[in-house]
Design an enzyme around this catalytic site. Structure first.
Site, PDB file in Angstrom:
ATOM      1  N   HIS A 128       0.696  -7.279   3.412  1.00  0.00           N
ATOM      2  CA  HIS A 128       0.478  -8.487   2.589  1.00  0.00           C
ATOM      3  C   HIS A 128      -0.913  -8.518   1.945  1.00  0.00           C
ATOM      4  CE1 HIS A 128       4.257 -10.166   3.797  1.00  0.00           C
ATOM      5  NE2 HIS A 128       3.923 -10.296   5.067  1.00  0.00           N
ATOM      6  N   ASP A 165       9.920  -3.939   6.818  1.00  0.00           N
ATOM      7  CA  ASP A 165       9.517  -5.222   7.405  1.00  0.00           C
ATOM      8  C   ASP A 165      10.368  -6.318   6.750  1.00  0.00           C
ATOM      9  OD1 ASP A 165       6.787  -6.506   8.859  1.00  0.00           O
ATOM     10  OD2 ASP A 165       7.717  -7.819   7.362  1.00  0.00           O
ATOM     11  N   HIS A 167       9.594  -9.083   5.698  1.00  0.00           N
ATOM     12  CA  HIS A 167       8.898  -9.756   4.592  1.00  0.00           C
ATOM     13  C   HIS A 167       8.571  -8.754   3.485  1.00  0.00           C
ATOM     14  CE1 HIS A 167       7.863 -12.043   8.332  1.00  0.00           C
ATOM     15  NE2 HIS A 167       8.307 -13.028   7.562  1.00  0.00           N
ATOM     16  N   ASP A 249      10.445  -7.216  12.319  1.00  0.00           N
ATOM     17  CA  ASP A 249      10.741  -8.644  12.387  1.00  0.00           C
ATOM     18  C   ASP A 249      12.079  -8.999  11.734  1.00  0.00           C
ATOM     19  OD1 ASP A 249       9.545  -7.872  10.038  1.00  0.00           O
ATOM     20  OD2 ASP A 249       7.882  -9.287  10.144  1.00  0.00           O
TER      21      ASP A 249
HETATM   22 ZN   LIG Z   1       6.864  -9.214   8.451  1.00  0.00          ZN
END
Ligand SMILES: [Zn+2]
Length: 306
Positions: A128, A165, A167, A249
């Site tokens: 991120h 991931d 996200h 996740d």
């Molecule tokens: Zn994540």
């Protein structure tokens, strides 16, 4: 043998008792690997200390602004603080984040030298982090920095990043999408944090493939995407190195998202990567349910050893 690059120093990035991205994540994974049936086939390697890597700061500067790097250092030296509400910087975070970058670069060196997979078990995560902003538990953009570093190595003309991931890796994409020699492919829940990663985002060179999946998806949704989208995209790019932003996740038990994968599914993900190349660097991103996180890393590494 499968190299796992790890240091207990990665536990010194402190995020607070109630933060999901905590040191215990790495402890759980290391414990799981050490008690696995293939424990003796794991080669535990310590990362190169930042001071022993003279080019580390120039590698970092390829992905991040000087102002941002100084800001992290200043916050850490002043006793700590927050980049955003969920991204703490503790007194040792700057040094630990630098060591994590060094570990990812060691991973690149190891994979290229041995032409076999390696796993970087480091934190803080990175996908991120944008060039001038840390966010979402991430300080430095480890995968993007590793890809840019890999392109400086002999015989490496193209690097692909697969980000599984749950996200979207907004930071990685923002940094690499201007580079025609880097491809980025992400499978992520959508809608979800950080809100980026629409299928329409294709990169500056058609070098980005975003595959958003709806909440509640399981392997029945992921498998056809892997076979019909991810593998053809990566195969077509013909990477000399594949970097996996390995977040876990998307597990059903994970508290931060709503995807229903099981730990064994990451073995299947890994199998698809191995069909493309054995030059794969796996680096830890998210994953916040300790039990399924540990089982998933074990499934990833076990598949590499088969
Ligand atoms: Zn994540």
């Amino acid at each position: 043998m499968l190299p796992v690059i790890y240091s207990e120093e990665f536990l010194d990035h402190k995020t607070g008792k109630f933060h999901p991205e905590k040191p215990e994540r790495l402890i759980a994974i290391a414990k799981g690997l050490k008690k696995s049936a293939f424990a003796e086939q794991i080669e535990w390697l310590a990362p190169t200390p930042a001071a022993d890597r003279p080019t580390l700061l120039s590698c970092l500067a390829k992905a991040h602004t000087a102002t941002y790097i100084s800001k992290i250092k200043a916050i850490a030296s002043s006793g700590g603080g927050y980049l955003d509400t969920d991204t703490p910087v503790s007194p040792r975070s700057h040094d630990v984040a630098l060591l994590a970058v060094s570990a990812w670069l060691d991973g690149v060196d190891t994979v290229l030298t041995r032409a076999n997979p390696a796993f970087v078990l480091a934190r803080p995560p990175g996908h991120h982090a944008e060039s001038d902003t840390g966010m979402g538990f991430c300080l430095f953009s480890n995968a993007a920095i590793a890809a840019l570093y890999a392109l400086e190595q002999p015989g490496v003309n193209r690097v692909a990043i697969l980000d599984w991931d749950v996200h979207h890796g907004n930071g990685t994409q923002a940094i690499v999408q201007t580079h025609p020699q880097i491809a980025y492919c992400s499978l992520h829940q959508y809608p979800c944090y950080p809100g980026t990663g629409k299928a329409s985002e294709r990169g500056f060179h058609d070098n980005v493939l975003n595959l958003p999946v709806p909440p509640g998806s399981d392997i029945a949704v992921y498998q056809p995407l892997l076979e019909k989208k991810v593998v053809p995209f990566l195969a077509n790019f013909q990477p000399d190195l594949l970097i996996v932003s390995a977040g876990y996740d998307a597990n059903a038990d994970d508290p931060l998202a709503s995807i229903n994968l099981q730990p064994k599914d990451f073995g299947l993900f890994t199998e698809h990567c191995l069909q493309l190349t054995r030059k794969i660097l796996f680096g830890l991103e998210g994953g916040y349910d300790f039990s399924t996180l540990s089982q998933s890393v074990t499934a990833t590494i076990e598949r590499c050893l088969v």
